[in-house]
Design an enzyme around this catalytic site. Structure first.
Site, PDB file in Angstrom:
ATOM      1  N   CYS A   1       5.548  11.608  11.601  1.00  7.54           N
ATOM      2  CA  CYS A   1       3.958  10.792  12.778  1.00  7.54           C
ATOM      3  C   CYS A   1       4.260  12.019  14.326  1.00  7.54           C
ATOM      4  O   CYS A   1       3.200  11.644  14.886  1.00  7.54           O
ATOM      5  CB  CYS A   1       3.852   9.767  12.511  1.00  7.54           C
ATOM      6  SG  CYS A   1       4.845   8.612  12.784  1.00  7.54           S
TER       7      CYS A   1
ATOM      8  N   GLU B   1       1.163  10.567   3.215  1.00  7.68           N
ATOM      9  CA  GLU B   1       0.655   9.783   4.765  1.00  7.68           C
ATOM     10  C   GLU B   1       0.984  10.263   5.721  1.00  7.68           C
ATOM     11  O   GLU B   1       2.071  10.360   5.962  1.00  7.68           O
ATOM     12  CB  GLU B   1       0.965   8.513   4.022  1.00  7.68           C
ATOM     13  CG  GLU B   1       1.350   7.026   4.976  1.00  7.68           C
ATOM     14  CD  GLU B   1       1.728   7.373   6.144  1.00  7.68           C
ATOM     15  OE1 GLU B   1       1.886   6.360   6.901  1.00  7.68           O
ATOM     16  OE2 GLU B   1       3.323   7.468   5.556  1.00  7.68           O
TER      17      GLU B   1
ATOM     18  N   ARG C   1      -3.568  -1.023  10.495  1.00  8.81           N
ATOM     19  CA  ARG C   1      -2.621  -0.180  10.242  1.00  8.81           C
ATOM     20  C   ARG C   1      -3.960   0.817   9.494  1.00  8.81           C
ATOM     21  O   ARG C   1      -3.468   0.763   8.348  1.00  8.81           O
ATOM     22  CB  ARG C   1      -1.651  -0.149  10.002  1.00  8.81           C
ATOM     23  CG  ARG C   1      -0.392   0.882  10.337  1.00  8.81           C
ATOM     24  CD  ARG C   1       0.726   0.999  10.290  1.00  8.81           C
ATOM     25  NE  ARG C   1       1.686   1.678  10.549  1.00  8.81           N
ATOM     26  CZ  ARG C   1       3.057   1.305  10.867  1.00  8.81           C
ATOM     27  NH1 ARG C   1       2.772   0.368  11.399  1.00  8.81           N
ATOM     28  NH2 ARG C   1       4.060   2.421  10.910  1.00  8.81           N
TER      29      ARG C   1
ATOM     30  N   ARG D   1      -4.259   4.954   8.539  1.00  9.02           N
ATOM     31  CA  ARG D   1      -2.967   5.907   7.540  1.00  9.02           C
ATOM     32  C   ARG D   1      -3.931   6.608   6.964  1.00  9.02           C
ATOM     33  O   ARG D   1      -4.992   6.005   6.562  1.00  9.02           O
ATOM     34  CB  ARG D   1      -2.045   5.026   7.059  1.00  9.02           C
ATOM     35  CG  ARG D   1      -1.089   4.077   7.741  1.00  9.02           C
ATOM     36  CD  ARG D   1      -0.546   5.495   8.689  1.00  9.02           C
ATOM     37  NE  ARG D   1       0.846   4.838   9.844  1.00  9.02           N
ATOM     38  CZ  ARG D   1       0.332   4.063  10.654  1.00  9.02           C
ATOM     39  NH1 ARG D   1      -0.392   4.856  11.308  1.00  9.02           N
ATOM     40  NH2 ARG D   1       1.031   4.116  11.635  1.00  9.02           N
TER      41      ARG D   1
END
Length: 171
Positions: free
Chosen positions: A70, A108, A152, A154
């Site tokens: 990421c 993801e 978090r 995502r």
């Protein structure tokens, strides 16, 4: 792919998937992964996604999961996008769809991929998935909404070969 210490594997196993292989390059992550799952399965360690070939797995693959690196899309990163080597790993992930032709996949990444500054990159990802004749949904999920104490967010891209499976997933 990009297995880390096995987060996706834990969930896949919970839903009765047999994990036949994993791909990871970080030696410490591989060590933990093997410790975590040493007696559970005889998985093939594929190494780097860049080196995976068509004959790497001799089984029909139903589900592919990938936590694509990421850093290229993260707010905290340098925002290199596809110009960053790690950003290019998306194209190797699409190659896995070409090689293994799974019935479904889950990819993801950080919420930054969904940010307006990365609109063109996300559109490229969508186009690559469409080229491979998958039907998909993009979801922004927060781990805190699913029992984690951590906030978090995502992005999850959930894809299916069969449109009926996507419809069923959405209902």
């Amino acid at each position: 792919f990009f297995a880390g210490i096995g987060g996706f594997r834990v969930v896949a196993t919970k839903y009765n998937y047999e994990c036949v292989a994993f791909s990871e390059i970080n030696k410490q992550a591989i060590s933990y992964y093997l410790q975590n799952f040493k007696d559970k399965n005889k998985e093939v360690a594929l190494g780097s996604i860049i080196d995976i070939e068509e004959d790497s797995i001799n089984k029909k693959i139903d589900l592919i999961t990938a936590g694509v690196p990421c850093q290229s899309w993260s707010i905290a990163g340098k925002n290199g996008g596809f110009n960053d080597d790690r950003g290019q790993l998306w194209f190797h992930t699409f190659r896995m769809l070409d090689i293994f032709k799974p019935n479904k996949f889950i990819f993801e990444n950080v919420k930054g991929l969904h940010d307006p500054r990365n609109k063109d990159a996300l559109n490229t990802i969508k186009e690559e998935i469409i080229k491979r004749n998958y039907f998909f949904e993009i979801l922004m999920l927060n781990a805190n909404d699913y029992g984690s104490v951590q906030i978090r967010k995502r992005i999850f891209i959930i894809g299916f070969k069969n449109e009926k499976d996507l419809i069923k997933f959405k209902t």
